[in-house]
Design a protein around this motif. Structure first.
Motif, PDB file in Angstrom:
ATOM      1  N   THR A  96       0.690  -1.106   0.017  1.00 47.42           N
ATOM      2  CA  THR A  96      -0.162   0.003   0.006  1.00 47.42           C
ATOM      3  C   THR A  96       0.775   1.406  -0.109  1.00 47.42           C
ATOM      4  O   THR A  96       1.704   1.304   0.715  1.00 47.42           O
ATOM      5  N   GLN A 140      -7.901  -6.221   2.879  1.00 48.58           N
ATOM      6  CA  GLN A 140      -7.801  -5.582   4.083  1.00 48.58           C
ATOM      7  C   GLN A 140      -9.002  -4.974   4.630  1.00 48.58           C
ATOM      8  O   GLN A 140      -9.932  -4.610   3.763  1.00 48.58           O
ATOM      9  N   ASN A 199      -9.565  -2.097   6.503  1.00 45.47           N
ATOM     10  CA  ASN A 199      -8.990  -1.016   7.242  1.00 45.47           C
ATOM     11  C   ASN A 199      -9.496  -0.462   8.638  1.00 45.47           C
ATOM     12  O   ASN A 199      -9.051   0.057   9.384  1.00 45.47           O
TER      13      ASN A 199
END
Length: 128
Positions: A53, A74, A76
């Motif tokens: 990322t 992911q 987040n």
């Protein structure tokens, strides 16, 4: 200090699915790499999937042995790395580890030497 805690391993029959989770804590980074590795019994640890990322860019990488069957992602909001594993095979049996480093990866995304933070692992067993 980044901490990684894996969960979600277990026993499943060939053709089944499992989802592994890796809860991350100890830092907030805009540019980083997260990966899943596995170590089958009696063998060396190998990279399975990784995500790199940077600001405005997320790239994923897969080993040939799992591409098309495994998906790395992911969550987040929960600071969690996921690995969805479908069409599991007996040869997927291994201890699975989560790994992290606070810089993006490139050609070394599936290299064990690149990562400096590791979880304790979660066991996946696939029976035929």
């Amino acid at each position: 200090q980044v901490q990684l805690v894996e969960s979600g391993g277990g026993s499943v029959q060939a053709g089944g699915s499992l989802r592994l989770s890796c809860e991350t804590s100890g830092g907030t980074y805009r540019r980083y790499s997260l990966a899943w590795f596995r170590q089958p019994p009696g063998k060396e640890r190998e990279g399975v999937a990784a995500v790199s990322t940077t600001t405005g860019s997320v790239r994923t990488y897969y080993s040939d042995s799992v591409r098309g069957r495994f998906t790395i992602s992911q969550d987040n909001a929960k600071a969690t790395l996921l690995l969805q594993m479908n069409s599991l095979k007996p040869e997927d049996t291994a201890m699975y580890y989560c790994a992290a480093r606070s810089i993006p990866c490139g050609t070394n995304c599936l290299s064990e030497d690149f990562y400096n933070f590791w979880g304790q692992g979660t066991q996946v067993t696939v029976s035929s």
